[in-house]
Design a protein around this motif. Structure first.
Motif, PDB file in Angstrom:
ATOM      1  N   LEU A   1      22.071 -17.173  -1.899  1.00 22.10           N
ATOM      2  CA  LEU A   1      22.585 -17.133  -3.264  1.00 22.10           C
ATOM      3  C   LEU A   1      21.433 -16.989  -4.250  1.00 22.10           C
ATOM      4  N   ASN A   2      21.755 -16.497  -5.458  1.00 24.09           N
ATOM      5  CA  ASN A   2      20.733 -16.328  -6.486  1.00 24.09           C
ATOM      6  C   ASN A   2      20.024 -17.634  -6.799  1.00 24.09           C
ATOM      7  N   GLN A   3      18.746 -17.514  -7.101  1.00 18.61           N
ATOM      8  CA  GLN A   3      17.914 -18.702  -7.315  1.00 18.61           C
ATOM      9  C   GLN A   3      18.396 -19.569  -8.465  1.00 18.61           C
ATOM     10  N   ASP A   4      18.930 -18.983  -9.524  1.00 24.63           N
ATOM     11  CA  ASP A   4      19.374 -19.776 -10.667  1.00 24.63           C
ATOM     12  C   ASP A   4      20.651 -20.546 -10.350  1.00 24.63           C
ATOM     13  N   ALA A   5      21.490 -20.009  -9.469  1.00 24.23           N
ATOM     14  CA  ALA A   5      22.768 -20.658  -9.139  1.00 24.23           C
ATOM     15  C   ALA A   5      22.579 -21.907  -8.297  1.00 24.23           C
TER      16      ALA A   5
ATOM     17  N   ALA B   1      13.633  -9.622 -12.099  1.00 23.62           N
ATOM     18  CA  ALA B   1      13.879  -9.663 -10.659  1.00 23.62           C
ATOM     19  C   ALA B   1      13.841 -11.119 -10.219  1.00 23.62           C
ATOM     20  N   GLY B   2      14.777 -11.463  -9.364  1.00 24.32           N
ATOM     21  CA  GLY B   2      14.813 -12.833  -8.874  1.00 24.32           C
ATOM     22  C   GLY B   2      15.264 -12.860  -7.425  1.00 24.32           C
ATOM     23  N   PRO B   3      14.801 -13.820  -6.651  1.00 25.64           N
ATOM     24  CA  PRO B   3      15.166 -13.866  -5.238  1.00 25.64           C
ATOM     25  C   PRO B   3      16.540 -14.467  -5.005  1.00 25.64           C
ATOM     26  N   ASN B   4      17.077 -14.179  -3.856  1.00 27.16           N
ATOM     27  CA  ASN B   4      18.155 -14.989  -3.320  1.00 27.16           C
ATOM     28  C   ASN B   4      17.495 -16.082  -2.487  1.00 27.16           C
ATOM     29  N   VAL B   5      18.157 -17.209  -2.408  1.00 31.92           N
ATOM     30  CA  VAL B   5      17.605 -18.334  -1.648  1.00 31.92           C
ATOM     31  C   VAL B   5      18.512 -18.600  -0.451  1.00 31.92           C
ATOM     32  N   LEU B   6      17.905 -18.684   0.716  1.00 40.00           N
ATOM     33  CA  LEU B   6      18.636 -19.068   1.924  1.00 40.00           C
ATOM     34  C   LEU B   6      18.783 -20.587   1.883  1.00 40.00           C
ATOM     35  N   VAL B   7      20.012 -21.046   1.682  1.00 44.32           N
ATOM     36  CA  VAL B   7      20.254 -22.483   1.556  1.00 44.32           C
ATOM     37  C   VAL B   7      21.248 -22.943   2.621  1.00 44.32           C
ATOM     38  N   VAL B   8      21.076 -24.193   3.046  1.00 46.53           N
ATOM     39  CA  VAL B   8      21.987 -24.792   4.022  1.00 46.53           C
ATOM     40  C   VAL B   8      22.485 -26.123   3.484  1.00 46.53           C
ATOM     41  N   HIS B   9      23.637 -26.545   3.985  1.00 47.10           N
ATOM     42  CA  HIS B   9      24.127 -27.873   3.646  1.00 47.10           C
ATOM     43  C   HIS B   9      23.205 -28.888   4.307  1.00 47.10           C
ATOM     44  N   PRO B  10      22.878 -29.987   3.623  1.00 46.10           N
ATOM     45  CA  PRO B  10      21.920 -30.957   4.189  1.00 46.10           C
ATOM     46  C   PRO B  10      22.351 -31.603   5.500  1.00 46.10           C
ATOM     47  N   SER B  11      23.619 -31.486   5.850  1.00 46.51           N
ATOM     48  CA  SER B  11      24.066 -32.035   7.134  1.00 46.51           C
ATOM     49  C   SER B  11      23.634 -31.162   8.314  1.00 46.51           C
ATOM     50  N   GLN B  12      23.208 -29.939   8.014  1.00 48.17           N
ATOM     51  CA  GLN B  12      22.789 -29.023   9.066  1.00 48.17           C
ATOM     52  C   GLN B  12      21.385 -29.389   9.578  1.00 48.17           C
ATOM     53  N   PRO B  13      21.084 -29.093  10.839  1.00 43.47           N
ATOM     54  CA  PRO B  13      19.787 -29.487  11.413  1.00 43.47           C
ATOM     55  C   PRO B  13      18.641 -28.517  11.091  1.00 43.47           C
TER      56      PRO B  13
ATOM     57  N   SER C   1      11.655 -17.165 -16.988  1.00 39.34           N
ATOM     58  CA  SER C   1      10.933 -18.064 -16.080  1.00 39.34           C
ATOM     59  C   SER C   1      11.670 -19.383 -15.880  1.00 39.34           C
ATOM     60  N   SER C   2      12.460 -19.802 -16.872  1.00 37.94           N
ATOM     61  CA  SER C   2      13.166 -21.085 -16.761  1.00 37.94           C
ATOM     62  C   SER C   2      14.241 -21.060 -15.683  1.00 37.94           C
ATOM     63  N   VAL C   3      14.708 -19.866 -15.324  1.00 33.70           N
ATOM     64  CA  VAL C   3      15.734 -19.763 -14.278  1.00 33.70           C
ATOM     65  C   VAL C   3      15.215 -19.004 -13.052  1.00 33.70           C
ATOM     66  N   GLY C   4      13.890 -18.843 -12.964  1.00 31.95           N
ATOM     67  CA  GLY C   4      13.305 -18.294 -11.747  1.00 31.95           C
ATOM     68  C   GLY C   4      13.181 -16.789 -11.679  1.00 31.95           C
ATOM     69  N   PHE C   5      13.416 -16.094 -12.814  1.00 27.95           N
ATOM     70  CA  PHE C   5      13.231 -14.650 -12.824  1.00 27.95           C
ATOM     71  C   PHE C   5      11.796 -14.309 -13.219  1.00 27.95           C
ATOM     72  N   VAL C   6      11.335 -13.161 -12.779  1.00 26.55           N
ATOM     73  CA  VAL C   6      10.036 -12.654 -13.197  1.00 26.55           C
ATOM     74  C   VAL C   6      10.248 -11.288 -13.838  1.00 26.55           C
ATOM     75  N   ILE C   7       9.299 -10.889 -14.710  1.00 23.26           N
ATOM     76  CA  ILE C   7       9.316  -9.552 -15.288  1.00 23.26           C
ATOM     77  C   ILE C   7       8.406  -8.682 -14.434  1.00 23.26           C
ATOM     78  N   PRO C   8       8.961  -7.712 -13.736  1.00 20.39           N
ATOM     79  CA  PRO C   8       8.156  -6.866 -12.845  1.00 20.39           C
ATOM     80  C   PRO C   8       7.195  -5.978 -13.636  1.00 20.39           C
ATOM     81  N   PRO C   9       6.281  -5.282 -12.924  1.00 18.73           N
ATOM     82  CA  PRO C   9       5.360  -4.364 -13.607  1.00 18.73           C
ATOM     83  C   PRO C   9       6.129  -3.393 -14.480  1.00 18.73           C
TER      84      PRO C   9
END
Length: 327
Positions: free
Chosen positions: A208-212, A128-140, A290-298
């Motif tokens: 987007l996915n954390q590894d991307a 399981a891995g999260p999506n990350v809310l990302v913005v372009h650095p030009s955004q405030p 773990s190297s790409v941000g995934f975890v092994i759930p229970p």
């Protein structure tokens, strides 16, 4: 004489039945005695394929039989699921299940040809891995609050990119519904074109996915605002969750697991269950995930079955509220 003939027929028939039962029992105790197939419902090279091959290799070592990955792509994973369920439920076909084809798909199409709760025996969630809310650095924007405050003052004037029915799309829809904001979605045919436009500043933000997005966040080309998992991610230790940013209970992950068709003999299911538990403890799998941000759930079938049910409920509700239709 007639009675003796009938008795002989009965005896021969009984021996045949007992022989058949004995052969089935032997096949189950001798399992596996030939290579096993793992159906991955997406093309080679993607995250699902990489995860499938990683687990196939380690699980094959435990079972002492090769596990051959077969990619059957199409319709967001649906084609692979349908094909898998047409094969014998004998333990020689493993099925990689996941959020798109076994949760989101049910929200998009209530008339699917398979039921992810009743047509499968779910063995274990692999990652399981999260999506990350990302913005372009030009955004405030530097926080979830910044985005929500702007969107509430300017409804519909803030854009985001999405790929139809992908986990990032679902995360954004859940975010919009949870926070009560109105945003304008810009559709893309794939994650790579969307990421390229985000890096160029053509669109201001996305999930987007954390590894991307990790290398681009590290390089300062994108700014990570929040992760969609229940807990912070080890590769983004300073990035808060959406939940801790004011939206308690928020969770939207990308996940996959291993399953077999319903009807697979219980002794075989038990053997696969035990072998998978052993394989998931391998350092190779732990380090790669773990190297790409995934975890092994229970671990465990009970956990995974319950998790799939809860994911179907959540994404069906989100999809219906948003009015999303199949493409």
């Amino acid at each position: 004489m007639k009675r003796n003939f009938i008795k002989q027929l009965f005896t021969v028939g009984l021996m045949g039945v007992l022989g058949c039962v004995s052969s089935i029992a032997l096949a189950q105790t001798d399992y596996p005695n030939k290579p096993i197939k793992l159906i991955v419902a997406f093309p080679p090279g993607g995250t699902s394929d990489v995860m499938g091959r990683l687990v196939a290799e380690e699980l094959g070592k435990v079972l002492k039989q090769p596990i051959v990955v077969e990619n059957i792509a199409g319709a967001g994973g649906i084609v692979g699921m349908e094909r898998a369920l047409k094969l014998p439920a004998d333990g020689y076909t493993l099925i990689q299940t996941g959020v798109g084809q076994n949760a989101v798909a049910h929200g998009l199409d209530p008339n699917l040809k398979y039921n992810s709760l009743t047509d499968f025996t779910h063995l274990a969630q692999i990652n399981a891995g999260p999506n990350v809310l990302v913005v372009h650095p030009s955004q405030p924007f530097h926080s979830v609050k910044d985005i929500v405050d702007f969107a509430k003052k300017n409804p519909g004037k803030l854009d985001y990119g999405f790929t139809h029915a992908a986990s990032g799309h679902m995360a954004m829809e859940l975010f919009k519904q949870t926070s009560g904001i109105v945003l304008t979605g810009i559709p893309y045919k794939g994650g790579n074109p969307m990421l390229n436009d985000l890096l160029a500043g053509t669109i201001p933000m996305t999930f987007l996915n954390q590894d991307a997005v990790l290398p681009h966040v590290k390089a300062g080309k994108l700014r990570a605002i929040a992760v969609s998992s229940k807990e912070r991610n080890a590769l983004y230790p300073d990035v808060p969750t959406v939940a801790e940013s004011g939206y308690k209970g928020f969770e939207a992950t990308s996940w996959s697991g291993l399953s077999v068709a319903k009807g697979t003999p219980q002794p075989i299911v038990d053997k696969l269950d035990a072998a998978l538990a052993q394989a998931l403890k391998s350092d190779t799998i732990k380090q790669r995930l773990s190297s790409v941000g995934f975890v092994i759930p229970p671990y465990g079938s009970k956990h995974y079955s319950g998790f799939v049910a809860s994911e179907i409920d959540q994404w069906t509700r989100v999809i219906r509220t948003a009015g999303i239709k199949p493409e």
